[in-house]
Design a protein around this motif. Sequence first.
Motif, PDB file in Angstrom:
ATOM      1  N   GLU B 190      32.680   3.810  25.698  1.00 50.68           N
ATOM      2  CA  GLU B 190      32.650   4.946  24.776  1.00 50.68           C
ATOM      3  C   GLU B 190      31.730   6.051  25.307  1.00 50.68           C
ATOM      4  O   GLU B 190      32.064   7.236  25.227  1.00 50.68           O
ATOM      5  CB  GLU B 190      32.151   4.454  23.414  1.00 50.68           C
ATOM      6  CG  GLU B 190      32.265   5.490  22.325  1.00 50.68           C
ATOM      7  CD  GLU B 190      31.542   5.068  21.064  1.00 50.68           C
ATOM      8  OE1 GLU B 190      30.690   4.169  21.124  1.00 50.68           O
ATOM      9  OE2 GLU B 190      31.838   5.654  20.021  1.00 50.68           O
ATOM     10  N   ARG B 274      25.754   5.864  13.796  1.00 51.62           N
ATOM     11  CA  ARG B 274      26.908   6.771  13.839  1.00 51.62           C
ATOM     12  C   ARG B 274      27.007   7.633  12.591  1.00 51.62           C
ATOM     13  O   ARG B 274      27.481   8.772  12.642  1.00 51.62           O
ATOM     14  CB  ARG B 274      28.202   5.979  14.067  1.00 51.62           C
ATOM     15  CG  ARG B 274      28.221   5.238  15.378  1.00 51.62           C
ATOM     16  CD  ARG B 274      27.799   6.163  16.519  1.00 51.62           C
ATOM     17  NE  ARG B 274      27.456   5.439  17.715  1.00 51.62           N
ATOM     18  CZ  ARG B 274      28.309   5.132  18.672  1.00 51.62           C
ATOM     19  NH1 ARG B 274      29.567   5.496  18.575  1.00 51.62           N
ATOM     20  NH2 ARG B 274      27.910   4.471  19.744  1.00 51.62           N
ATOM     21  N   TRP B 277      24.742  10.470  13.224  1.00 47.11           N
ATOM     22  CA  TRP B 277      25.364  11.426  14.150  1.00 47.11           C
ATOM     23  C   TRP B 277      26.403  12.284  13.418  1.00 47.11           C
ATOM     24  O   TRP B 277      26.464  13.502  13.585  1.00 47.11           O
ATOM     25  CB  TRP B 277      26.049  10.695  15.310  1.00 47.11           C
ATOM     26  CG  TRP B 277      25.113  10.048  16.286  1.00 47.11           C
ATOM     27  CD1 TRP B 277      23.741  10.001  16.204  1.00 47.11           C
ATOM     28  CD2 TRP B 277      25.464   9.360  17.485  1.00 47.11           C
ATOM     29  NE1 TRP B 277      23.243   9.314  17.291  1.00 47.11           N
ATOM     30  CE2 TRP B 277      24.257   8.908  18.081  1.00 47.11           C
ATOM     31  CE3 TRP B 277      26.669   9.064  18.115  1.00 47.11           C
ATOM     32  CZ2 TRP B 277      24.232   8.191  19.279  1.00 47.11           C
ATOM     33  CZ3 TRP B 277      26.640   8.342  19.312  1.00 47.11           C
ATOM     34  CH2 TRP B 277      25.445   7.912  19.889  1.00 47.11           C
ATOM     35  N   ALA B 278      27.231  11.597  12.606  1.00 43.71           N
ATOM     36  CA  ALA B 278      28.301  12.323  11.894  1.00 43.71           C
ATOM     37  C   ALA B 278      27.696  13.308  10.896  1.00 43.71           C
ATOM     38  O   ALA B 278      28.188  14.432  10.727  1.00 43.71           O
ATOM     39  CB  ALA B 278      29.213  11.337  11.178  1.00 43.71           C
ATOM     40  N   TRP B 387      38.111   3.004  16.602  1.00 42.32           N
ATOM     41  CA  TRP B 387      38.148   4.404  16.164  1.00 42.32           C
ATOM     42  C   TRP B 387      37.945   4.520  14.658  1.00 42.32           C
ATOM     43  O   TRP B 387      37.519   5.562  14.156  1.00 42.32           O
ATOM     44  CB  TRP B 387      39.466   5.066  16.589  1.00 42.32           C
ATOM     45  CG  TRP B 387      40.676   4.408  16.014  1.00 42.32           C
ATOM     46  CD1 TRP B 387      41.368   3.366  16.540  1.00 42.32           C
ATOM     47  CD2 TRP B 387      41.350   4.728  14.779  1.00 42.32           C
ATOM     48  NE1 TRP B 387      42.426   3.008  15.733  1.00 42.32           N
ATOM     49  CE2 TRP B 387      42.430   3.834  14.635  1.00 42.32           C
ATOM     50  CE3 TRP B 387      41.130   5.679  13.787  1.00 42.32           C
ATOM     51  CZ2 TRP B 387      43.289   3.860  13.546  1.00 42.32           C
ATOM     52  CZ3 TRP B 387      42.007   5.710  12.691  1.00 42.32           C
ATOM     53  CH2 TRP B 387      43.063   4.811  12.583  1.00 42.32           C
ATOM     54  N   SER B 390      34.446   5.762  13.567  1.00 45.22           N
ATOM     55  CA  SER B 390      34.135   7.194  13.516  1.00 45.22           C
ATOM     56  C   SER B 390      34.861   7.865  12.359  1.00 45.22           C
ATOM     57  O   SER B 390      34.343   8.816  11.760  1.00 45.22           O
ATOM     58  CB  SER B 390      34.438   7.883  14.846  1.00 45.22           C
ATOM     59  OG  SER B 390      35.776   7.749  15.158  1.00 45.22           O
ATOM     60  N   THR B 393      32.685   6.894   9.269  1.00 48.57           N
ATOM     61  CA  THR B 393      31.385   7.575   9.217  1.00 48.57           C
ATOM     62  C   THR B 393      31.576   9.054   8.878  1.00 48.57           C
ATOM     63  O   THR B 393      30.803   9.629   8.121  1.00 48.57           O
ATOM     64  CB  THR B 393      30.600   7.438  10.540  1.00 48.57           C
ATOM     65  OG1 THR B 393      31.450   7.801  11.615  1.00 48.57           O
ATOM     66  CG2 THR B 393      30.078   6.038  10.738  1.00 48.57           C
ATOM     67  N   THR B 394      32.627   9.654   9.425  1.00 44.82           N
ATOM     68  CA  THR B 394      32.894  11.066   9.108  1.00 44.82           C
ATOM     69  C   THR B 394      33.228  11.233   7.628  1.00 44.82           C
ATOM     70  O   THR B 394      32.746  12.160   6.966  1.00 44.82           O
ATOM     71  CB  THR B 394      34.063  11.594   9.965  1.00 44.82           C
ATOM     72  OG1 THR B 394      33.769  11.336  11.327  1.00 44.82           O
ATOM     73  CG2 THR B 394      34.286  13.074   9.765  1.00 44.82           C
TER      74      THR B 394
END
Lengths: 164, 420
Positions: B190, B274, B277-278, B387, B390, B393-394
């Motif tokens: 990644e 994560r 980060w998001a 995937w 992500s 988390t978004t």
Amino acid sequence: MKNPLIIDRPDLQAWQQKAVFGALTAVFWALWVFLWLPLVTLIGWIFFGYQFQFHMIRLEGYEGFLNLLAVYALVILAMNGALIGWAKYNHFRFRGVDRRKGFIAPTVEELAALHQVSSATIAQWQACSVLTVYHDDHGAIVRVVPEPADDAVDNLSPGRGNGA
Amino acid sequence: MDSLLTAGVGRLLFEFSFYYPLFMSYLWMCGGLFYFFHYERHDPPADQPPPLLDYPPVSVLVPCHNEAGCIAETVEALRNIEYPDFEILLIDDGSTDATPQMLDQFARQDARIRVIHLAHNQGKAVGLNTAAAMARHDFFLCIDGDSIVDPNCLRWMMRQLVTSPRVGAVTGNPRIRTRSTLLGRIQVGEFSSIIGLIKRAQRTYGKVFTVSGVMVCFRRAALHHAGYWNPAALTEDIDISWRLQMRHWDVRFEPNALCWILMPETLRGLWRQRLRWAMGGTQVLFGQSGIFSRWRNRRMLPVYLEYFASVAWAYTMVFVIFLWALGLFVSLPPAWRVDTLLPGWNGMVIGTTCLLQFALSMFLDSKYEKGVGRYYYWMIWYPLAYWLLSVMTTLVAVPKVILRGRQRATWVSPDRGIRP
């Protein structure tokens, strides 16, 4: 030779965890091959003649497939052409051109103004080897104590020794 | 008429969910390849940096919070940096373990080491801002307290800063150390594919979404111009990258500047990292929304829109899954029906593209780490399951950022993977 900084010690995890993830990964690869079945079927058709001839040539089944691939290729070409064209344009236009020559590092006076202390205080902060810093609720420096904390405590704190 | 419109919207959503990752993947690959052939290919090996015309002194800033288990090897690596003149500022951000005593001990052993104790935990941004005021030199190398730098990293990064006065920051090439578990191994690929390749492609365009906060070199003049680090930012690296570039400072990527980092190896630790980060990316979306009305920042607009599209894609995917689940209980109009979540032709095309992207990025990174390709076997998780992390988390990040407001960010000790 393997880099000694890399920690690759699967033996440190439970064997059940290792086994489950190992097996799942193998299953995923098998599933992946399964997804390719339509293509495998198509190749089979090619070798067995009649079905391929009938569906792909006589019924013109290949047309839709080729059209789809052409659309993919066109979009990918257009997007990447734009990116590379843009990169090349910038390379030729700005290569060797620097418009930032006027920017120099902030002076001690500018740093002092930012932290609302005197230039001498900033110089003292920068001269210390070990120090303890206190902040207010907004993260601004309110007090700096050098270590060993036996002298110059007042001189190093904002609002003191700055002549204000 | 209404049903036609609804059908059109439905089709648009389904096509976006397929075409966005497909075409972006080819854009990343092409941009990454261009960067490799244009900038990287002719560089000497990473352990043989070219000589510089000038070696300006550098202040190395290391924020630490409860790093007693890692800091000794971090400092040892920093002391071994091959560069003529540098100081090391260790910032103890209100640690409650043995970190403060250890840092004082390091300062007594090496005159290049200085220690700044923050009386209370203030967060990384305030720690860096404080150290920036105390630093003696005009270039800062910022390193996390649990990472190990390569001895040649500073020469590589300073090459970019010395040769062009418009470069405000240079980000390095973080390599993952923790590879014992499945999660650790997936992250190896990644970091190559999703982080390294995209940074290369974004540099081909000319702007990047973010530097890697774990290793980044700054010009003090640029930081001063941008107002230093923002204490309210959840990810200070994304925030400072944007504020520098909005002021027309260049942010570069230096793949030869290597740094070895610890990453989470538990799902809980990975989720927390994560999600942060998001949330940091989402903060930028909200904070920089005025970009549409600022013509002088137009070059950042494609980077903004790409991140916006990735957030929209995450929500679209969740909506598609929701439609499929709803369809199990309710009869939906044909335009909105999702018969199966099993990947058919579309899944095969996207999956193959994804695996191709991993293969290409690992090939590019093999210049810096021999044998990285052996982790390719584990990459099958990415197109089939990983995937979703992500996406989720978004999904969670957007409402959390809206509800959070402008709170200060402080330290929470992260999961650092399995260590012997």
